[in-house]
Design a protein around this motif. Structure first.
Motif, PDB file in Angstrom:
ATOM      1  N   LEU A 272       0.808  -1.220   0.000  1.00 11.05           N
ATOM      2  CA  LEU A 272       0.000   0.000   0.000  1.00 11.05           C
ATOM      3  C   LEU A 272       0.842   1.272   0.000  1.00 11.05           C
ATOM      4  CD1 LEU A 272      -2.860  -0.999   2.496  1.00 11.05           C
ATOM      5  CD2 LEU A 272      -2.953  -0.916  -0.002  1.00 11.05           C
ATOM      6  N   GLU A 273       2.166   1.114  -0.002  1.00  8.69           N
ATOM      7  CA  GLU A 273       3.021   2.295  -0.132  1.00  8.69           C
ATOM      8  C   GLU A 273       2.795   2.926  -1.506  1.00  8.69           C
ATOM      9  OE1 GLU A 273       6.846   1.066   2.673  1.00  8.69           O
ATOM     10  OE2 GLU A 273       6.850   0.546   0.538  1.00  8.69           O
ATOM     11  N   THR A 274       3.051   4.209  -1.592  1.00  8.27           N
ATOM     12  CA  THR A 274       2.817   4.924  -2.841  1.00  8.27           C
ATOM     13  C   THR A 274       4.133   5.223  -3.550  1.00  8.27           C
ATOM     14  OG1 THR A 274       2.967   7.117  -1.810  1.00  8.27           O
ATOM     15  CG2 THR A 274       0.810   6.040  -1.785  1.00  8.27           C
ATOM     16  N   ASP A 275       4.026   5.780  -4.764  1.00  5.68           N
ATOM     17  CA  ASP A 275       5.227   6.270  -5.425  1.00  5.68           C
ATOM     18  C   ASP A 275       5.651   7.585  -4.773  1.00  5.68           C
ATOM     19  OD1 ASP A 275       3.543   8.254  -6.397  1.00  5.68           O
ATOM     20  OD2 ASP A 275       3.301   7.327  -8.366  1.00  5.68           O
ATOM     21  N   GLN A 276       6.682   8.205  -5.320  1.00  5.12           N
ATOM     22  CA  GLN A 276       7.237   9.394  -4.672  1.00  5.12           C
ATOM     23  C   GLN A 276       6.279  10.573  -4.653  1.00  5.12           C
ATOM     24  OE1 GLN A 276      10.186   9.410  -2.913  1.00  5.12           O
ATOM     25  NE2 GLN A 276       9.881   7.227  -3.316  1.00  5.12           N
ATOM     26  N   ASP A 277       5.279  10.554  -5.510  1.00  3.04           N
ATOM     27  CA  ASP A 277       4.312  11.653  -5.542  1.00  3.04           C
ATOM     28  C   ASP A 277       3.127  11.421  -4.611  1.00  3.04           C
ATOM     29  OD1 ASP A 277       5.788  13.034  -7.451  1.00  3.04           O
ATOM     30  OD2 ASP A 277       4.872  11.918  -9.101  1.00  3.04           O
ATOM     31  N   GLY A 278       3.028  10.220  -4.032  1.00  3.04           N
ATOM     32  CA  GLY A 278       1.896   9.892  -3.168  1.00  3.04           C
ATOM     33  C   GLY A 278       2.133  10.286  -1.721  1.00  3.04           C
ATOM     34  N   PRO A 279       1.139  10.040  -0.865  1.00  3.33           N
ATOM     35  CA  PRO A 279       1.239  10.461   0.545  1.00  3.33           C
ATOM     36  C   PRO A 279       2.185   9.615   1.395  1.00  3.33           C
ATOM     37  CG  PRO A 279      -0.845   9.324   0.161  1.00  3.33           C
ATOM     38  CD  PRO A 279      -0.198   9.494  -1.191  1.00  3.33           C
ATOM     39  N   VAL A 280       2.443   8.365   0.985  1.00  6.11           N
ATOM     40  CA  VAL A 280       3.344   7.498   1.762  1.00  6.11           C
ATOM     41  C   VAL A 280       4.328   6.834   0.798  1.00  6.11           C
ATOM     42  CG1 VAL A 280       3.507   5.639   3.472  1.00  6.11           C
ATOM     43  CG2 VAL A 280       1.462   7.072   3.402  1.00  6.11           C
ATOM     44  N   PRO A 281       5.336   7.563   0.350  1.00  5.94           N
ATOM     45  CA  PRO A 281       6.290   6.999  -0.620  1.00  5.94           C
ATOM     46  C   PRO A 281       7.090   5.858  -0.010  1.00  5.94           C
ATOM     47  CG  PRO A 281       6.502   9.399  -0.452  1.00  5.94           C
ATOM     48  CD  PRO A 281       5.640   8.951   0.687  1.00  5.94           C
ATOM     49  N   GLY A 282       7.217   4.775  -0.774  1.00  4.58           N
ATOM     50  CA  GLY A 282       7.978   3.644  -0.274  1.00  4.58           C
ATOM     51  C   GLY A 282       9.439   3.706  -0.699  1.00  4.58           C
ATOM     52  N   PRO A 283      10.330   3.045   0.055  1.00  9.86           N
ATOM     53  CA  PRO A 283      10.029   2.332   1.301  1.00  9.86           C
ATOM     54  C   PRO A 283       9.861   3.304   2.470  1.00  9.86           C
ATOM     55  CG  PRO A 283      12.381   2.198   0.842  1.00  9.86           C
ATOM     56  CD  PRO A 283      11.768   2.915  -0.325  1.00  9.86           C
ATOM     57  N   ASP A 284       8.815   3.093   3.268  1.00  9.42           N
ATOM     58  CA  ASP A 284       8.524   3.956   4.408  1.00  9.42           C
ATOM     59  C   ASP A 284       8.767   3.174   5.696  1.00  9.42           C
ATOM     60  OD1 ASP A 284       6.678   5.124   6.590  1.00  9.42           O
ATOM     61  OD2 ASP A 284       6.714   6.698   5.063  1.00  9.42           O
ATOM     62  N   PHE A 285       9.881   3.481   6.376  1.00  9.68           N
ATOM     63  CA  PHE A 285      10.240   2.707   7.561  1.00  9.68           C
ATOM     64  C   PHE A 285       9.186   2.790   8.650  1.00  9.68           C
ATOM     65  CE2 PHE A 285      12.088   2.393  11.797  1.00  9.68           C
ATOM     66  CZ  PHE A 285      12.612   1.106  11.739  1.00  9.68           C
ATOM     67  N   VAL A 286       8.617   3.960   8.877  1.00 11.34           N
ATOM     68  CA  VAL A 286       7.634   4.133   9.955  1.00 11.34           C
ATOM     69  C   VAL A 286       6.447   3.207   9.744  1.00 11.34           C
ATOM     70  CG1 VAL A 286       5.946   5.728  10.944  1.00 11.34           C
ATOM     71  CG2 VAL A 286       8.298   6.475  10.586  1.00 11.34           C
ATOM     72  N   LEU A 287       5.898   3.172   8.544  1.00  7.26           N
ATOM     73  CA  LEU A 287       4.767   2.298   8.252  1.00  7.26           C
ATOM     74  C   LEU A 287       5.170   0.835   8.392  1.00  7.26           C
ATOM     75  CD1 LEU A 287       1.905   1.717   7.217  1.00  7.26           C
ATOM     76  CD2 LEU A 287       2.803   1.899   4.885  1.00  7.26           C
ATOM     77  N   ARG A 288       6.295   0.473   7.818  1.00  3.53           N
ATOM     78  CA  ARG A 288       6.725  -0.931   7.835  1.00  3.53           C
ATOM     79  C   ARG A 288       7.006  -1.424   9.257  1.00  3.53           C
ATOM     80  NH1 ARG A 288      10.400  -2.361   2.577  1.00  3.53           N
ATOM     81  NH2 ARG A 288       9.118  -1.330   1.000  1.00  3.53           N
ATOM     82  N   PHE A 289       7.723  -0.612  10.034  1.00  6.72           N
ATOM     83  CA  PHE A 289       8.074  -1.064  11.378  1.00  6.72           C
ATOM     84  C   PHE A 289       6.839  -1.112  12.271  1.00  6.72           C
ATOM     85  CE2 PHE A 289      10.769  -0.722  15.348  1.00  6.72           C
ATOM     86  CZ  PHE A 289      11.368  -1.958  15.165  1.00  6.72           C
ATOM     87  N   ALA A 290       5.918  -0.170  12.089  1.00  8.52           N
ATOM     88  CA  ALA A 290       4.669  -0.214  12.855  1.00  8.52           C
ATOM     89  C   ALA A 290       3.874  -1.465  12.499  1.00  8.52           C
ATOM     90  CB  ALA A 290       3.831   1.032  12.577  1.00  8.52           C
TER      91      ALA A 290
END
Length: 483
Positions: A272-290
């Protein structure tokens, strides 16, 4: 795995700064080779942004060679033979041949400069990183068969893995990180050595362990890296809360495997991570670790009910405290720690929405409590559905679709992201005739709660509500009034 391009092709795809640097070293009578990750990555079909070199030149000789050519020079690693430089858009590191030994108690290398490329390659962590391209001819030097390691998709060490890991225990974390980043497995002897030497990781600083963990979590296949840490027992040392998720499955299977569930939530969050233009660009450590840590409060809160059911009451709150403690131990910065802990705390908030529905007030509170993490919370909550019951999964997805639509509708009417009371602190003091102090804070909090519950009131109604609240306060009669 790709074949190594020909020398002519390499000259076309590699940055020209490599060959400019090589000309300077060769002219000065020194050897220079591109080494490690940049060579490995060529076999993986990509050009590494990192440009690492090894040389026969001593640090002072390296500085002499690059002075006047490099835009900037840093010699902070000079003691270990490393000189960094900036040339145009490229940052390069040049390290003198090494033949290190290590202090077994501290892991700090006893620096011994070497005099040949073979010995330098032997001291490196894994065979796939023990390859070099001699410059300027681009001759491959692969004494420990790193090419075969990549072909077999197996992480191996140049020498005996137990000696390698004893020398530098962080290499065990690096093995797990590469399993995640490159989607390859460790060899049987590497796995065995990791299992037998977990205690050695205790001498590695928390910061270095943290950095490897972040790279692992942000890799292409973090499940593989985490499984390796857990299976070898290394996670018991660096991330014991994850190991503890392997709760015993009762014979009636009345609750799911929390460990495997957590890994699935992690993978679903990544999707569900987004590309660099989206609200949660991946890889997003905060989302993944949570996602990985969201249920770590379950082992401490598990209870077998008289009905036979299993409950984990308040595991979200307990988990939030545990994740804060773990991240502090690993020396994470305060902002990242706070964000992950907040998501863990809020990940259960949504449940019940589909059954009972929420008032506008409850929706406002959900948005306000999530704050800037709202988009992360959306993804974490959706990822937390791993049931095989299609009806249940569809019902939860529909309910969350509805919640997001409610948020959007209310946001159109009100500025949800910046909810403020109808009256600010200055207005409160003027209306009540009080000076700065705790009472102003209490009044402000009352006005904020009112705003969340009832939406925008308008100034006149807000003043009326504030005065009504003030009449009930013990300080009202003895308030310090403005002259």
């Amino acid at each position: 795995m790709h074949a190594l391009p020909s020398p002519d092709a390499l000259r076309q795809i590699l940055p020209s700064v490599i060959f400019d640097l090589a000309d300077r070293f060769v002219t000065a009578g020194h050897e220079l080779s591109l080494v490690g990750g940049p060579v490995r990555d060529l076999y993986l079909g990509r050009v590494s942004p990192d440009l690492d070199f090894t040389t026969s030149a001593r640090p002072e000789e390296t500085i002499k060679v690059i002075s006047g050519w490099a835009d900037n020079i840093w010699d902070v690693g000079r003691e270990f033979g490393t000189i960094a430089l900036k040339k145009g858009e490229h940052t390069l590191e040049v390290t003198t041949y090494r033949a290190d030994a290590y202090d077994k108690e501290s892991r700090k290398p006893i620096v011994a400069f070497g005099d040949n490329l073979h010995d330098d390659l032997f001291r490196r962590d894994f065979t796939m990183n023990s390859m070099a391209l001699r410059l300027p001819d681009l001759e491959l030097v692969d004494p420990f068969d790193g090419v075969s390691s990549l072909k077999d998709q197996s992480i191996r060490t140049p020498g005996a893995p137990d000696i390698s890991f004893s020398d530098d225990p962080l290499r065990m974390m690096r093995a797990a990180r590469f399993a995640s980043q490159l989607k390859i497995e460790v060899s049987a002897d590497v796995r065995k050595a990791m299992s037998e030497m977990t205690d050695r990781i205790d001498i590695i600083s928390a910061e270095r362990v943290r950095d490897e963990l972040v790279k692992l979590i942000n890799g292409a296949d973090p499940r593989a890296g985490i499984n390796l840490l857990v299976d070898t027992g290394l996670a018991d040392k660096v991330l014991p809360e994850v190991s503890a998720l392997r709760l015993e499955i009762d014979e009636h299977h009345r609750h799911k495997d929390v460990y495997q569930h957590s890994l699935t939530v992690l993978e679903q969050a990544i999707a569900l991570e987004t590309d660099q233009d989206g609200p949660v660009p991946g890889p997003d450590f905060v989302l993944r670790f949570a996602a990985l840590m969201h249920d770590i409060g379950k082992p401490a809160t598990r209870k077998f009910e008289p009905s036979g059911a299993v409950s984990f009451r308040h595991h979200d709150m307990v988990g939030s405290k545990l994740v804060k403690a773990r991240m502090r131990t690993l020396r994470f910065d305060k902002e990242t720690t706070k964000a992950v802990a907040r998501l863990v705390e809020l990940h259960m908030r949504f449940y019940g929405y589909g059954d009972a529905g929420w008032t506008d007030s409850a929706v406002r509170r959900y948005v306000t409590d999530a704050g800037e993490l709202l988009e992360h919370l959306h993804r974490l909550t959706r990822s937390d559905v791993t049931t095989r019951n299609r009806k249940k999964a569809d019902r939860l997805a529909f309910a969350y679709d509805d919640l997001e639509e409610r948020i959007a509708q209310i946001a159109e009417q009100e500025e949800l992201k910046s909810i403020r009371p109808d009256l600010d602190g200055q207005q409160i003091m003027a209306i009540l005739g009080i000076k700065p102090g705790p009472v102003v804070g209490r009044a402000y909090k009352f006005m904020l709660e009112l705003r969340l519950d009832e939406g925008p009131l308008g100034e006149e109604a807000a003043v009326e509500q504030l005065r009504a609240w003030w009449e009930k306060q013990p300080e009202a009669q003895g308030a310090i009034t403005e002259e």
